[in-house]
Design a protein around this motif. Structure first.
Motif, PDB file in Angstrom:
ATOM      1  N   ALA A 281      -5.577   9.012  -0.542  1.00 25.89           N
ATOM      2  CA  ALA A 281      -6.495   9.846   0.256  1.00 25.89           C
ATOM      3  C   ALA A 281      -6.147  11.326   0.205  1.00 25.89           C
ATOM      4  O   ALA A 281      -7.030  12.178   0.282  1.00 25.89           O
ATOM      5  N   GLU A 282      -4.854  11.629   0.068  1.00 24.78           N
ATOM      6  CA  GLU A 282      -4.421  13.025   0.133  1.00 24.78           C
ATOM      7  C   GLU A 282      -4.202  13.627  -1.253  1.00 24.78           C
ATOM      8  O   GLU A 282      -3.842  14.797  -1.349  1.00 24.78           O
ATOM      9  N   ALA A 283      -4.372  12.837  -2.304  1.00 17.22           N
ATOM     10  CA  ALA A 283      -3.824  13.261  -3.599  1.00 17.22           C
ATOM     11  C   ALA A 283      -4.825  13.291  -4.750  1.00 17.22           C
ATOM     12  O   ALA A 283      -4.435  13.260  -5.911  1.00 17.22           O
ATOM     13  N   LEU A 284      -6.120  13.414  -4.437  1.00 11.84           N
ATOM     14  CA  LEU A 284      -7.094  13.553  -5.519  1.00 11.84           C
ATOM     15  C   LEU A 284      -6.748  14.787  -6.355  1.00 11.84           C
ATOM     16  O   LEU A 284      -6.540  15.871  -5.805  1.00 11.84           O
TER      17      LEU A 284
ATOM     18  N   VAL B  37       0.836  -1.205   0.000  1.00 11.76           N
ATOM     19  CA  VAL B  37       0.000   0.000   0.000  1.00 11.76           C
ATOM     20  C   VAL B  37       0.876   1.263   0.000  1.00 11.76           C
ATOM     21  O   VAL B  37       1.209   1.800   1.058  1.00 11.76           O
ATOM     22  N   PRO B  38       1.268   1.751  -1.195  1.00  9.79           N
ATOM     23  CA  PRO B  38       1.962   3.042  -1.249  1.00  9.79           C
ATOM     24  C   PRO B  38       0.977   4.163  -0.910  1.00  9.79           C
ATOM     25  O   PRO B  38      -0.232   4.012  -1.090  1.00  9.79           O
ATOM     26  N   VAL B  39       1.518   5.268  -0.416  1.00 12.22           N
ATOM     27  CA  VAL B  39       0.701   6.422  -0.029  1.00 12.22           C
ATOM     28  C   VAL B  39       1.178   7.631  -0.830  1.00 12.22           C
ATOM     29  O   VAL B  39       2.379   7.843  -0.977  1.00 12.22           O
ATOM     30  N   ASP B  40       0.224   8.399  -1.361  1.00 10.70           N
ATOM     31  CA  ASP B  40       0.583   9.626  -2.103  1.00 10.70           C
ATOM     32  C   ASP B  40       0.571  10.767  -1.104  1.00 10.70           C
ATOM     33  O   ASP B  40      -0.444  11.450  -0.935  1.00 10.70           O
ATOM     34  N   VAL B  41       1.704  10.992  -0.461  1.00 13.00           N
ATOM     35  CA  VAL B  41       1.672  11.821   0.744  1.00 13.00           C
ATOM     36  C   VAL B  41       1.631  13.321   0.424  1.00 13.00           C
ATOM     37  O   VAL B  41       2.300  13.791  -0.501  1.00 13.00           O
ATOM     38  N   LEU B  42       0.804  14.027   1.149  1.00  9.34           N
ATOM     39  CA  LEU B  42       0.641  15.488   1.068  1.00  9.34           C
ATOM     40  C   LEU B  42       0.241  15.981  -0.319  1.00  9.34           C
ATOM     41  O   LEU B  42       0.403  17.157  -0.625  1.00  9.34           O
ATOM     42  N   GLY B  43      -0.246  15.087  -1.178  1.00 12.32           N
ATOM     43  CA  GLY B  43      -0.743  15.525  -2.479  1.00 12.32           C
ATOM     44  C   GLY B  43       0.185  15.266  -3.645  1.00 12.32           C
ATOM     45  O   GLY B  43      -0.088  15.676  -4.766  1.00 12.32           O
ATOM     46  N   LYS B  44       1.308  14.562  -3.372  1.00 14.47           N
ATOM     47  CA  LYS B  44       2.238  14.196  -4.448  1.00 14.47           C
ATOM     48  C   LYS B  44       2.168  12.689  -4.665  1.00 14.47           C
ATOM     49  O   LYS B  44       2.252  11.929  -3.705  1.00 14.47           O
ATOM     50  N   ALA B  45       2.019  12.283  -5.919  1.00 12.03           N
ATOM     51  CA  ALA B  45       1.917  10.857  -6.225  1.00 12.03           C
ATOM     52  C   ALA B  45       3.201  10.128  -5.845  1.00 12.03           C
ATOM     53  O   ALA B  45       4.300  10.669  -6.003  1.00 12.03           O
ATOM     54  N   ALA B  46       3.050   8.917  -5.333  1.00 13.40           N
ATOM     55  CA  ALA B  46       4.204   8.048  -5.147  1.00 13.40           C
ATOM     56  C   ALA B  46       4.833   7.779  -6.515  1.00 13.40           C
ATOM     57  O   ALA B  46       4.189   7.965  -7.550  1.00 13.40           O
TER      58      ALA B  46
ATOM     59  N   ASP C 171       1.389  17.800  -8.704  1.00  9.95           N
ATOM     60  CA  ASP C 171       0.782  17.614  -7.385  1.00  9.95           C
ATOM     61  C   ASP C 171      -0.600  18.278  -7.315  1.00  9.95           C
ATOM     62  O   ASP C 171      -0.875  19.188  -8.096  1.00  9.95           O
ATOM     63  N   ASN C 172      -1.402  17.879  -6.329  1.00 12.49           N
ATOM     64  CA  ASN C 172      -2.621  18.648  -6.071  1.00 12.49           C
ATOM     65  C   ASN C 172      -2.346  19.738  -5.030  1.00 12.49           C
ATOM     66  O   ASN C 172      -3.257  20.467  -4.666  1.00 12.49           O
TER      67      ASN C 172
END
Ligand SMILES: *Cc1c(COP(=O)(O)O)cnc(C)c1O
Length: 339
Positions: A121-124, A91-100, A244-245
């Protein structure tokens, strides 16, 4: 949402955490399994793994982005494979709005075989290699919690190209009712669906998503400009943030060069009712996961110790924004630093 992301199916749920939970159940994750995830995340990712009875295994991150380190992931998967352990999912995470970095993560995961579930969750609204975040892996998880880029006050979603996966998620999220007229149950289900009222709010928010991202990007640009003249301070991940978002804007401070710490700045802002916060405290440093295993390089801990997230919301008024920058200027004047 499926149109927006170019993904075939979207299942609206009560939270991102619920989406993570049903997605892991869908993948057959359960007791005895290990689920590998990023140590730099919000507790929800690790909590959902724990709900299934599986064991979270934490992988450290790339210092430049805070996202899962492909080399550390490879180490972790090699180690687990050699020990004969079953990895239920990565389960990679796209942290703070930047894609892994899916370009590098996907082949590593594919070489070992477990499914990839993306905690987006953070990167729509973010992209990677020309594709929308949410379109990677077997499925991706979105959150519409109140603090996220768009909100339904509380809510989440599972997006996937796999029709059977989406149908199974919808079934588990609605108390596992069999398709007959009376109430018939052959599985344990959950009450995880999104309410219709909140879905209506989400549709309105979705129509504003791009303009909300734009407002955050404008604010990010002003932070970049402000900090560009200060030695020892960088805006985290800002070198390549076109995709990024821009959910949150954080700074990293090298105390020895800047002559001040993030905690000093945090307290200075707080004295004027301006909230700022450290980055996610890594999961492997959380008391509740103290005994968890992982592949740790120290990168996430360093980000936690040197990072500070600044006011980043799309609804910050022009007046409040100017007040934040006036305080930042006052702080910097009072801390000329080593520059
Ligand atoms: C917010 C968040 C979640 C959980 O979403 P909720 O809708 O609050 O349950 C999961 N993972 C990450 C990385 C998050 O930031």
């Amino acid at each position: 949402m499926s149109e927006r992301l170019g993904v075939a199916h979207a299942v609206a749920l009560s939270s991102g955490t619920a989406a993570l939970h049903v997605a892991l159940l869908n993948l057959g994750v359960g007791p005895g399994d290990v689920v590998v995830t990023s140590t730099m995340t919000f507790a929800a990712t690790a909590n959902a793994i724990t709900y299934t009875g599986a064991e979270p295994y934490f992988v450290d991150v790339v210092p430049e982005t805070g996202n899962m380190d492909p080399a550390a992931l490879e180490q972790a998967l090699s180690r687990l494979e050699a020990a004969g352990e079953r990895v239920g999912a990565v389960v990679p995470v796209d942290v703070l709005g930047k894609a892994a970095d899916y370009t590098r993560l996907e082949p590593v995961i594919a070489a070992f075989g477990p499914p990839m579930l993306c905690d987006a969750a953070e990167a729509l609204g973010a992209h990677h290699a020309g594709r929308c975040v949410g379109s990677f892996g077997r499925a991706s998880v979105l959150s519409f919690n109140g603090n996220k880029i768009m909100t339904t006050s509380g809510g989440g979603m599972l997006v996937t190209d796999d029709e059977a996966f989406a149908a199974r998620a919808r079934y588990l999220a609605t108390q596992a009712r069999q398709p007959v007229v009376w109430y018939e149950h052959t599985d344990i289900g959950y009450n995880y669906r999104m309410s219709n009222l909140l879905a209506a709010l989400g549709r309105a928010q979705l129509s504003r998503l791009d303009s909300m991202i734009e407002r955050r990007r404008t604010l990010r640009s002003r932070y970049k400009q402000f900090f560009s003249t200060l030695d020892g301070v960088v805006v985290f991940g800002a070198d390549h943030d076109d995709d990024d978002n821009v959910w949150l804007t954080s700074i990293l401070v090298d105390e020895a060069v800047a002559g001040w710490t993030t905690e000093e700045l945090r307290l200075f802002l707080q004295a004027d009712q301006i909230e700022s916060r450290p980055l996610w405290k890594p999961m492997h440093l959380q008391p509740v996961f103290a005994s968890a295993r992982g592949e740790i390089t120290g990168a996430a801990q360093h980000l936690f110790e040197t990072g500070l997230t600044l006011p980043s919301g799309s609804s910050i008024s022009d007046g409040d924004r100017d007040r934040v920058f006036a305080r930042l200027e006052a702080f910097v004047r009072g801390h000329p630093g080593g520059a």
